[in-house]
Write an enzyme that holds these catalytic residues in place. Structure first.
Site, short mmCIF file in Angstrom:
data_model
loop_
_atom_site.label_atom_id
_atom_site.label_comp_id
_atom_site.label_asym_id
_atom_site.label_seq_id
_atom_site.Cartn_x
_atom_site.Cartn_y
_atom_site.Cartn_z
N THR A 132 0.82 -1.22 0.00
CA THR A 132 0.00 0.00 0.00
C THR A 132 0.86 1.27 0.00
O THR A 132 1.87 1.35 0.69
CB THR A 132 -0.92 0.00 1.24
OG1 THR A 132 -1.66 -1.21 1.24
CG2 THR A 132 -1.87 1.19 1.24
N THR A 168 1.95 -3.11 8.39
CA THR A 168 1.95 -3.85 9.65
C THR A 168 3.35 -4.36 9.95
O THR A 168 4.00 -4.93 9.06
CB THR A 168 0.95 -5.02 9.58
OG1 THR A 168 -0.34 -4.46 9.34
CG2 THR A 168 0.93 -5.82 10.87
N GLU A 251 -4.00 -14.85 2.74
CA GLU A 251 -4.24 -13.73 3.67
C GLU A 251 -5.75 -13.55 3.88
O GLU A 251 -6.21 -13.33 5.00
CB GLU A 251 -3.63 -12.43 3.11
CG GLU A 251 -3.87 -11.24 4.03
CD GLU A 251 -3.27 -9.92 3.54
OE1 GLU A 251 -2.73 -9.87 2.42
OE2 GLU A 251 -3.37 -8.94 4.30
N GLN A 345 -24.19 -3.38 21.98
CA GLN A 345 -25.57 -2.99 22.36
C GLN A 345 -26.05 -3.80 23.55
O GLN A 345 -26.63 -3.27 24.49
CB GLN A 345 -26.49 -3.21 21.14
CG GLN A 345 -27.82 -2.51 21.24
CD GLN A 345 -27.67 -0.99 21.17
OE1 GLN A 345 -26.68 -0.47 20.67
NE2 GLN A 345 -28.65 -0.29 21.73
N GLY A 372 -6.29 -6.34 3.49
CA GLY A 372 -6.22 -7.52 2.63
C GLY A 372 -7.18 -7.44 1.45
O GLY A 372 -7.48 -8.45 0.80
N THR A 374 -10.50 -4.50 0.32
CA THR A 374 -11.74 -4.01 0.96
C THR A 374 -12.95 -4.85 0.52
O THR A 374 -12.87 -5.60 -0.47
CB THR A 374 -12.02 -2.55 0.58
OG1 THR A 374 -12.27 -2.50 -0.84
CG2 THR A 374 -10.85 -1.64 0.93
N GLU A 376 -15.46 -3.78 -1.01
CA GLU A 376 -15.84 -3.40 -2.37
C GLU A 376 -14.93 -4.09 -3.39
O GLU A 376 -15.39 -4.52 -4.46
CB GLU A 376 -15.76 -1.87 -2.54
CG GLU A 376 -16.79 -1.09 -1.72
CD GLU A 376 -16.49 -1.04 -0.23
OE1 GLU A 376 -15.33 -1.25 0.18
OE2 GLU A 376 -17.43 -0.80 0.56
C1 LIG Z 1 -4.21 -1.32 10.36
C2 LIG Z 1 -3.85 -1.55 8.93
C3 LIG Z 1 -2.85 -2.44 8.59
C4 LIG Z 1 -2.46 -2.62 7.26
N1 LIG Z 1 -1.42 -3.44 6.97
C5 LIG Z 1 -0.92 -3.45 5.68
C6 LIG Z 1 0.28 -4.16 5.36
O1 LIG Z 1 0.88 -4.84 6.22
N2 LIG Z 1 0.75 -4.10 4.09
C7 LIG Z 1 0.12 -3.39 3.10
O2 LIG Z 1 0.61 -3.36 1.98
N3 LIG Z 1 -1.04 -2.71 3.39
C8 LIG Z 1 -1.56 -2.73 4.64
N4 LIG Z 1 -2.71 -2.04 4.93
C9 LIG Z 1 -3.38 -1.31 3.86
C10 LIG Z 1 -4.69 -1.93 3.41
O3 LIG Z 1 -4.43 -3.08 2.66
C11 LIG Z 1 -5.42 -0.83 2.62
O4 LIG Z 1 -5.87 0.13 3.56
C12 LIG Z 1 -6.58 -1.37 1.81
O5 LIG Z 1 -6.12 -2.20 0.77
C13 LIG Z 1 -7.40 -0.24 1.19
O6 LIG Z 1 -6.60 0.70 0.55
P1 LIG Z 1 -6.76 2.25 0.91
O7 LIG Z 1 -6.78 2.39 2.38
O8 LIG Z 1 -5.75 3.00 0.17
O9 LIG Z 1 -8.19 2.64 0.38
P2 LIG Z 1 -8.53 3.10 -1.13
O10 LIG Z 1 -7.94 2.13 -2.09
O11 LIG Z 1 -8.20 4.53 -1.27
O12 LIG Z 1 -10.12 2.93 -1.14
C14 LIG Z 1 -10.97 3.89 -0.53
C15 LIG Z 1 -12.42 3.40 -0.66
O13 LIG Z 1 -12.78 3.30 -2.04
C16 LIG Z 1 -13.27 1.98 -2.29
N5 LIG Z 1 -12.88 1.59 -3.64
C17 LIG Z 1 -11.65 1.62 -4.19
N6 LIG Z 1 -11.69 1.16 -5.44
C18 LIG Z 1 -12.98 0.81 -5.70
C19 LIG Z 1 -13.66 0.25 -6.81
N7 LIG Z 1 -13.02 -0.10 -7.94
N8 LIG Z 1 -14.99 0.04 -6.70
C20 LIG Z 1 -15.64 0.35 -5.57
N9 LIG Z 1 -15.06 0.88 -4.47
C21 LIG Z 1 -13.74 1.10 -4.54
C22 LIG Z 1 -12.60 1.10 -1.25
O14 LIG Z 1 -13.30 -0.10 -1.08
C23 LIG Z 1 -12.64 2.02 -0.05
O15 LIG Z 1 -13.91 1.95 0.52
C24 LIG Z 1 -3.13 -1.91 6.25
C25 LIG Z 1 -4.18 -1.03 6.58
C26 LIG Z 1 -4.52 -0.83 7.90
C27 LIG Z 1 -5.61 0.15 8.21
#
Ligand SMILES: Cc1cc2nc3c(=O)[nH]c(=O)nc-3n(C[C@H](O)[C@H](O)[C@H](O)COP(=O)(O)OP(=O)(O)OC[C@H]3O[C@@H](n4cnc5c(N)ncnc54)[C@H](O)[C@@H]3O)c2cc1C
Length: 388
Positions: A132, A168, A251, A345, A372, A374, A376
């Protein structure tokens, strides 16, 4: 309501023995300290070594690299029982090797495997996976961190520039499996590189404060003209996207099991509480509305577990489960969203107290439909698999 429903076709005595041994480990090594570790946003590094010595970190990895024999169900059993620690953050950090190492084991050179894998599964070193970026996590094919091949003093390197976020174990890992762009735009230009802590040009940012997973460190990584030896390339250049997608399958199964165990623990907490908490002169469990909530929770969890075990069995037999594991993750996290919400609740004000048993489950649950891949993105994968 304290045991998992036994499903004989999936578990044999080796799984039961592992379950008992992980449960003992959690009771002795984790539960007495876990509330403090959560407040401290960390847990001792020695826990990796203890888990490594017990053979838990090496489960399913090749014995030649120091691994412990195990199948998909041994991994599931470990995941289920370590969740009894009640700290999703601890589970995620302790388990970051499970997303970082498989690409190295499957596609890395022998020298890379031998350098990295035994040290991590023994608990001496920590591994993290970094995909990410600040510009987004869902659109993996569009990552921007660049790795350009250069020669310095006759030796070949990748010069890496860019950044990662939300990683992470990002603060204290020693080895990072990092997605970089070695080729053109899109999924065909991505590679995986193993980048070691201490490589000049590689720095970590702050430990990000979070709603969930307090015991886990989550960090930003920065690469500025960072020279990574070319032999740290994992697999063939520009094939990293496929490795990342393959890696996501296990994962997602583990995240499914984390969601189901979150549901299980929340339901167990409610089953006890409704018997002891009285209002208007009766235990709240006597009210039909509460009983029906518990029935609904138990029913959804039963379905979710059954689906997860079925998907695991198919994975074990080498059957493609890309669609099904995405469905299982979404079903499990829908279920855990519902159950943790209703658990708070049912506990009323105590549901919101840190001293209560459901506050952390509720908070830790929130990441499970985001990390891992979202909800969506899971639906996007499922719809493609359905030919839509
Ligand atoms: C506590 C924590 C630990 C993590 N650990 C790791 C790690 O170890 N390694 C790593 O690489 N990442 C890690 N992540 C990242 C995690 O994998 C990402 O947060 C996740 O993949 C979503 O990416 P984003 O947060 O950039 O959201 P975005 O990609 O910006 O998405 C934002 C919103 O838009 C929606 N969206 C995006 N594209 C579409 C589409 N085509 N259609 C419909 N809806 C869409 C998404 O579902 C989401 O609701 C971690 C995240 C957290 C919070």
């Amino acid at each position: 309501m304290t045991e998992k429903t036994p499903l004989p076709p999936f578990f044999d005595e080796t799984h039961d023995a592992l379950r008992a041994s992980v449960r003992r480990f959690v009771e002795q090594e984790i539960l007495p300290h876990v509330d403090d570790w959560e407040e401290q946003n960390s847990f001792p590094r020695e826990l990796y070594q203890k888990a490594g010595q017990a053979g838990f970190l090496g489960l399913g990895f090749p014995e030649a690299l120091g691994g412990t024999p195990g199948d998909v169900f041994h991994k599931l059993v470990f995941s289920e029982e370590i969740m009894r620690s009640t700290s999703g953050g601890l589970v995620a950090s302790l388990g970051s090797l499970d997303i970082a190492l498989p690409p190295i084991v499957k596609w890395g050179s022998l020298a890379l495997k031998e350098r990295v894998v035994p040290a991590v599964i023994s608990g001496e070193k920590i591994a993290a996976l970094a995909i990410t970026e600040p510009s987004g996590g869902s659109d993996v094919a569009n990552i921007k961190t660049r790795a350009e091949k250069v020669t310095v003093d006759g030796k070949q390197y990748y010069k890496v520039n860019g950044s990662k976020t939300f990683i992470t174990s990002g603060m204290r890992a020693d080895y990072y499996t990092v997605a970089v762009r070695t080729g053109g735009e899109g999924y065909g230009g991505i590679s995986l590189l193993m980048i070691e802590k201490g490589t000049p040009g590689f720095t970590t940012g702050r430990n990000l404060k979070k709603m969930c997973w307090w015991a886990s460190d989550t960090a930003e990584l920065f690469f500025e003209d960072c020279l990574v030896p070319a032999e740290n390339l994992i697999g063939v250049e520009n094939t990293g996207f496929f490795a990342i997608m393959a890696n996501f399958q296990s994962e997602r199964l583990m995240l499914t099991s984390m969601a189901n165990m979150t549901s299980q623990m929340a339901l167990e907490a409610c089953m006890s509480y409704v018997k002891e908490r009285e209002t208007f002169g009766r235990p709240i469990g006597k009210y039909q509305v509460i009983k029906h909530k518990l029935v609904e929770m138990a029913t959804r969890l039963e379905v979710s577990n059954t689906m997860m075990y079925q998907v695991a069995a198919n994975m074990q037999n080498g059957v493609d489960q890309v669609k099904q594991v995405s469905m299982a993750k979404n079903f499990a996290t829908d279920t855990s969203d519902f159950i943790t919400y209703e658990a708070v609740q049912i506990f009323g004000g105590m549901g919101l107290m840190r001293e209560g048993p459901v506050d952390r489950l509720y908070r830790d649950n929130r990441i499970l439909s985001i990390g891992g891949g979202t909800r969506e993105i899971m639906n996007e994968i499922i719809s493609k698999q359905m030919g839509l």
